[in-house]
Each structure stands twice: as structure tokens, then as C-alpha cells.
Motif scaffolding. Structure first.
Motif, PDB file in Angstrom:
ATOM      1  N   GLY A   1      97.631 144.723  23.090  1.00 54.43           N
ATOM      2  CA  GLY A   1      96.950 144.791  24.374  1.00 54.43           C
ATOM      3  C   GLY A   1      97.890 145.081  25.515  1.00 54.43           C
ATOM      4  N   HIS A   2      99.076 144.508  25.487  1.00 58.90           N
ATOM      5  CA  HIS A   2     100.074 144.770  26.535  1.00 58.90           C
ATOM      6  C   HIS A   2     100.425 146.251  26.587  1.00 58.90           C
ATOM      7  CE1 HIS A   2     104.272 145.252  27.923  1.00 58.90           C
ATOM      8  NE2 HIS A   2     103.948 144.325  28.816  1.00 58.90           N
ATOM      9  N   ASP A   3     100.659 146.847  25.425  1.00 56.79           N
ATOM     10  CA  ASP A   3     101.010 148.267  25.389  1.00 56.79           C
ATOM     11  C   ASP A   3      99.826 149.143  25.766  1.00 56.79           C
ATOM     12  OD1 ASP A   3     103.510 147.447  24.608  1.00 56.79           O
ATOM     13  OD2 ASP A   3     103.356 148.177  22.543  1.00 56.79           O
ATOM     14  N   PHE A   4      98.640 148.791  25.304  1.00 58.72           N
ATOM     15  CA  PHE A   4      97.437 149.540  25.664  1.00 58.72           C
ATOM     16  C   PHE A   4      97.246 149.560  27.179  1.00 58.72           C
ATOM     17  CE2 PHE A   4      92.765 149.059  26.534  1.00 58.72           C
ATOM     18  CZ  PHE A   4      92.413 150.379  26.305  1.00 58.72           C
ATOM     19  N   GLU A   5      97.403 148.409  27.796  1.00 60.92           N
ATOM     20  CA  GLU A   5      97.236 148.299  29.246  1.00 60.92           C
ATOM     21  C   GLU A   5      98.308 149.081  30.006  1.00 60.92           C
ATOM     22  OE1 GLU A   5      97.519 144.443  31.920  1.00 60.92           O
ATOM     23  OE2 GLU A   5      95.734 144.427  30.638  1.00 60.92           O
ATOM     24  N   ARG A   6      99.490 149.155  29.425  1.00 66.73           N
ATOM     25  CA  ARG A   6     100.585 149.920  30.040  1.00 66.73           C
ATOM     26  C   ARG A   6     100.322 151.423  29.987  1.00 66.73           C
ATOM     27  NH1 ARG A   6     105.301 149.631  26.224  1.00 66.73           N
ATOM     28  NH2 ARG A   6     103.989 151.243  25.229  1.00 66.73           N
ATOM     29  N   ASP A   7      99.708 151.872  28.872  1.00 63.31           N
ATOM     30  CA  ASP A   7      99.612 153.306  28.614  1.00 63.31           C
ATOM     31  C   ASP A   7      98.268 153.928  28.945  1.00 63.31           C
ATOM     32  OD1 ASP A   7     102.201 153.158  27.626  1.00 63.31           O
ATOM     33  OD2 ASP A   7     101.563 152.993  25.524  1.00 63.31           O
ATOM     34  N   ARG A   8      97.211 153.116  29.038  1.00 61.42           N
ATOM     35  CA  ARG A   8      95.876 153.641  29.217  1.00 61.42           C
ATOM     36  C   ARG A   8      95.211 153.006  30.434  1.00 61.42           C
ATOM     37  NH1 ARG A   8      95.029 158.014  27.865  1.00 61.42           N
ATOM     38  NH2 ARG A   8      92.802 157.622  27.656  1.00 61.42           N
ATOM     39  N   PRO A   9      94.195 153.674  31.007  1.00 65.55           N
ATOM     40  CA  PRO A   9      93.534 153.107  32.195  1.00 65.55           C
ATOM     41  C   PRO A   9      92.751 151.837  31.854  1.00 65.55           C
ATOM     42  CG  PRO A   9      93.090 155.479  31.980  1.00 65.55           C
ATOM     43  CD  PRO A   9      93.713 155.032  30.692  1.00 65.55           C
ATOM     44  N   VAL A  10      93.123 150.745  32.469  1.00 64.46           N
ATOM     45  CA  VAL A  10      92.441 149.472  32.325  1.00 64.46           C
ATOM     46  C   VAL A  10      92.206 148.900  33.718  1.00 64.46           C
ATOM     47  CG1 VAL A  10      92.590 147.099  31.469  1.00 64.46           C
ATOM     48  CG2 VAL A  10      93.463 148.983  30.066  1.00 64.46           C
ATOM     49  N   VAL A  11      90.968 148.597  34.048  1.00 66.11           N
ATOM     50  CA  VAL A  11      90.658 147.957  35.327  1.00 66.11           C
ATOM     51  C   VAL A  11      91.079 146.493  35.236  1.00 66.11           C
ATOM     52  CG1 VAL A  11      88.827 147.298  36.935  1.00 66.11           C
ATOM     53  CG2 VAL A  11      88.725 149.518  35.765  1.00 66.11           C
ATOM     54  N   ARG A  12      91.851 146.043  36.232  1.00 69.28           N
ATOM     55  CA  ARG A  12      92.299 144.659  36.257  1.00 69.28           C
ATOM     56  C   ARG A  12      91.874 144.017  37.570  1.00 69.28           C
ATOM     57  NH1 ARG A  12      98.511 144.030  34.740  1.00 69.28           N
ATOM     58  NH2 ARG A  12      97.815 141.852  34.930  1.00 69.28           N
ATOM     59  N   GLY A  13      91.495 142.762  37.507  1.00 76.68           N
ATOM     60  CA  GLY A  13      91.095 142.039  38.712  1.00 76.68           C
ATOM     61  C   GLY A  13      90.817 140.603  38.376  1.00 76.68           C
ATOM     62  N   THR A  14      90.041 139.956  39.230  1.00 77.02           N
ATOM     63  CA  THR A  14      89.662 138.570  38.996  1.00 77.02           C
ATOM     64  C   THR A  14      88.183 138.375  39.293  1.00 77.02           C
ATOM     65  OG1 THR A  14      90.276 137.933  41.257  1.00 77.02           O
ATOM     66  CG2 THR A  14      91.953 137.642  39.542  1.00 77.02           C
ATOM     67  N   ALA A  15      87.614 137.400  38.603  1.00 72.49           N
ATOM     68  CA  ALA A  15      86.262 136.920  38.884  1.00 72.49           C
ATOM     69  C   ALA A  15      86.362 135.407  38.902  1.00 72.49           C
ATOM     70  CB  ALA A  15      85.273 137.401  37.836  1.00 72.49           C
ATOM     71  N   GLY A  16      86.016 134.788  40.013  1.00 70.32           N
ATOM     72  CA  GLY A  16      86.353 133.389  40.169  1.00 70.32           C
ATOM     73  C   GLY A  16      87.857 133.256  40.063  1.00 70.32           C
ATOM     74  N   ALA A  17      88.324 132.355  39.210  1.00 68.16           N
ATOM     75  CA  ALA A  17      89.759 132.221  38.971  1.00 68.16           C
ATOM     76  C   ALA A  17      90.211 132.970  37.723  1.00 68.16           C
ATOM     77  CB  ALA A  17      90.116 130.740  38.835  1.00 68.16           C
ATOM     78  N   ALA A  18      89.302 133.652  37.050  1.00 66.89           N
ATOM     79  CA  ALA A  18      89.612 134.272  35.763  1.00 66.89           C
ATOM     80  C   ALA A  18      90.217 135.656  35.930  1.00 66.89           C
ATOM     81  CB  ALA A  18      88.343 134.380  34.920  1.00 66.89           C
ATOM     82  N   ASP A  19      91.233 135.944  35.125  1.00 67.73           N
ATOM     83  CA  ASP A  19      91.730 137.306  35.020  1.00 67.73           C
ATOM     84  C   ASP A  19      90.708 138.138  34.255  1.00 67.73           C
ATOM     85  OD1 ASP A  19      94.151 136.798  36.324  1.00 67.73           O
ATOM     86  OD2 ASP A  19      95.115 136.136  34.466  1.00 67.73           O
ATOM     87  N   VAL A  20      90.478 139.351  34.743  1.00 71.98           N
ATOM     88  CA  VAL A  20      89.459 140.220  34.148  1.00 71.98           C
ATOM     89  C   VAL A  20      90.098 141.554  33.807  1.00 71.98           C
ATOM     90  CG1 VAL A  20      87.289 141.440  34.556  1.00 71.98           C
ATOM     91  CG2 VAL A  20      87.589 139.116  35.407  1.00 71.98           C
ATOM     92  N   ARG A  21      89.698 142.076  32.653  1.00 74.21           N
ATOM     93  CA  ARG A  21      90.089 143.429  32.250  1.00 74.21           C
ATOM     94  C   ARG A  21      88.839 144.155  31.761  1.00 74.21           C
ATOM     95  NH1 ARG A  21      94.403 140.139  31.560  1.00 74.21           N
ATOM     96  NH2 ARG A  21      96.477 141.015  31.966  1.00 74.21           N
ATOM     97  N   LEU A  22      88.743 145.429  32.120  1.00 80.02           N
ATOM     98  CA  LEU A  22      87.564 146.239  31.809  1.00 80.02           C
ATOM     99  C   LEU A  22      88.039 147.608  31.344  1.00 80.02           C
ATOM    100  CD1 LEU A  22      84.403 146.564  31.977  1.00 80.02           C
ATOM    101  CD2 LEU A  22      84.759 147.341  34.343  1.00 80.02           C
TER     102      LEU A  22
END
Length: 265
Positions: free
Chosen positions: A220-241
Motif C-alpha cells: 500500500g505504501h508503494d501503491f500510494e507513492r506511485d499511483r493517484p490516491v485521494v488522501r484526507g480525513t473524516a472525523g479523526a480518521a485517515d481516509v484513502r480513496l
């Protein structure tokens, strides 16, 4: 001793739906969600509020999908958390209830999937250990036809999600929970294993592709580095889309290089 105040932020159905829309969840889409209720903060209404917020963000034409695995319907000889005495194994195998999609609870995937499983109109797939539940207009199409000898491969809801251009939402969950990576395991040389479980005629043993979440965090770390992944938060949670098909294709290449495995029973 006084009870400490709850840890925020305060999350409501409306705030969660709004944050999901801001992150890019689209009305009408199909979304596979992996989730952690405790990561969100203080949720007014708990898991029911989270499901309602997700359905609000997806709208009436969207479809919500969650894993509803029941790994406890397995051979007691492989249990480790906790193990059970060996002298119990035969009795457990003989008396373990058969999988019933309407009754069998999910295990190990959190309270949000269990809430979806029992939601009005929800349907659930047929695999006794790695089922999925879904709510929405595409729910039946996604869950029908889940072969009972194909946990997370071509004849599972994952392949249908891929064909529908579904996306994955990690809502406070890590990549170690990302089930779509398992679809890639079916597309590379992977070992086969014997899997025991209760069946319609009693205890049965089937041959399955071996699956493991080993190194999914690195993947997942490499995928997120190399491909478009939306990152943010909802409440206090880290979110990936991200698109499910993109993740599966990346995992297929990555696993073949970084986690080679012999094909053997």
C-alpha cells in the motif's frame, strides 16, 4: 475516579457525509469500504450513523459494499488467537454450524460491516468464510455467484467490483485490510492449500488459493507513492480513496516481484 471526557471530534451523519463528498465520494458510484469505527472520534449514533452517512454520500443510485468475513468457520487446528485444545477439534468440526448468510455474524472486520450486513435490503454473498454484503441497486449483481471454492478471486465479488469500476474507501483502516489486493494473488503463481469448514453435508475440505495479508502495508505504501490516491480525513480518521482496478493491477505486479511464492499444495 472520574471518567475522562470522550475524545473528539464529534461526528454526525451530516458531517460525515459532507466530508466524504469533499474527499470525492460520488453520488451513484459503487464503493468497497474498509472501516474502523473507533478511528473516527466520537460518533453520535455509532455504526448506524456511519452507514447512514456513507449511504447519504452515495445517494440512492450508489451501492455500498463491505467485507463480512466469518473466519471462525474454519478448522480449529489452525486457530491461534486463542488456540483450543486438540482434544476438542473433532467435536468442533462435527458440531460447527453451517454458514447461513442471513444469520452467521461477521468476525474480525469491525462493527460497521456487521451493521451493513443486517441493514434493510442488504444482500450477502455465498462464500462461507469470505463473504461480502452490499446495499444499493447493484448489490444483488455484485454478491450473486460468489463461488464457494473461490474466496477472493475471479468468481468473487471483487472481480465484479473491478468490472464495475468500483472504488475502495479506507475509512480509518490500513492497507493491511485492503481485500482487493487478494484478487491479485489469484492472478500470479500462488500456492494452493486445503481449507476445512462446515458444509451442507457436514465437515468438508476444499482446495483454495492461499491468501495472506503479509506485506500489504508495504504494498500500500508503494501503491500510494506511485499511483493517484485521494488522501484526507473524516472525523479523526485517515481516509484513502482509489480505483479498485488500479490497486489490483499494481498489486499483481508488486507481489510477483516482492513476494514470490511457490505453487504447491
Amino acid at each position: 475516579m472520574s471518567t475522562p471526557p470522550p475524545t473528539g471530534p464529534l461526528v454526525t451523519r451530516e458531517t460525515l457525509a459532507a466530508q466524504l463528498r469533499e474527499l470525492g465520494v460520488r453520488s451513484g458510484e459503487t464503493l468497497l469500504v474498509h472501516s474502523s469505527l473507533s478511528s473516527l472520534g466520537w460518533v453520535c449514533g455509532g455504526a448506524v450513523t456511519v452507514v447512514r452517512g456513507l449511504l447519504d454520500a452515495l445517494g440512492p443510485d450508489g451501492t455500498l459494499v463491505v467485507p463480512t468475513q466469518s473466519a471462525d468457520l474454519s478448522d480449529p487446528s489452525v486457530w491461534s488467537n486463542p488456540p483450543v485444545p486438540e482434544e476438542w477439534w473433532d467435536t468442533i468440526r462435527a458440531t460447527m454450524p453451517e454458514y447461513d448468510p442471513l444469520v452467521t455474524p461477521s468476525l474480525g472486520v469491525g462493527v460497521i460491516p456487521e451493521t451493513v450486513r443486517t441493514w434493510p435490503g442488504a444482500v450477502r454473498s455465498a462464500h462461507p468464510q469470505t463473504s461480502f454484503a452490499a446495499v444499493g441497486p447493484r448489490a444483488r449483481h455484485l454478491t450473486d455467484g460468489h463461488a464457494t471454492d473461490c474466496r477472493l478471486g475471479e468468481r468473487s465479488p471483487l472481480a465484479r467490483l473491478e468490472a464495475l469500476d468500483a472504488r475502495v474507501l479506507l475509512l480509518g483502516a490500513g492497507y493491511d485490510a485492503c481485500t482487493c489486493f487478494h484478487l491479485a494473488e489469484y492472478r500470479i503463481p500462488s500456492p494452493l492449500v486445503k481449507v476445512g469448514r462446515p458444509g451442507p453435508a457436514g465437515w468438508e475440505v476444499v482446495t483454495e488459493v492461499s491468501i495472506t495479508s503479509e506485506r500489504f502495508d508495504e504494498l500500500g505504501h508503494d501503491f500510494e507513492r506511485d499511483r493517484p490516491v485521494v488522501r484526507g480525513t473524516a472525523g479523526a480518521a485517515d481516509v484513502r480513496l482509489f480505483p479498485l482496478a488500479d490497486a489490483v493491477a499494481y498489486a499483481q505486479r508488486w507481489l510477483a516481484i516482492h513476494r514470490p511464492r511457490a505453487e504447491e499444495i
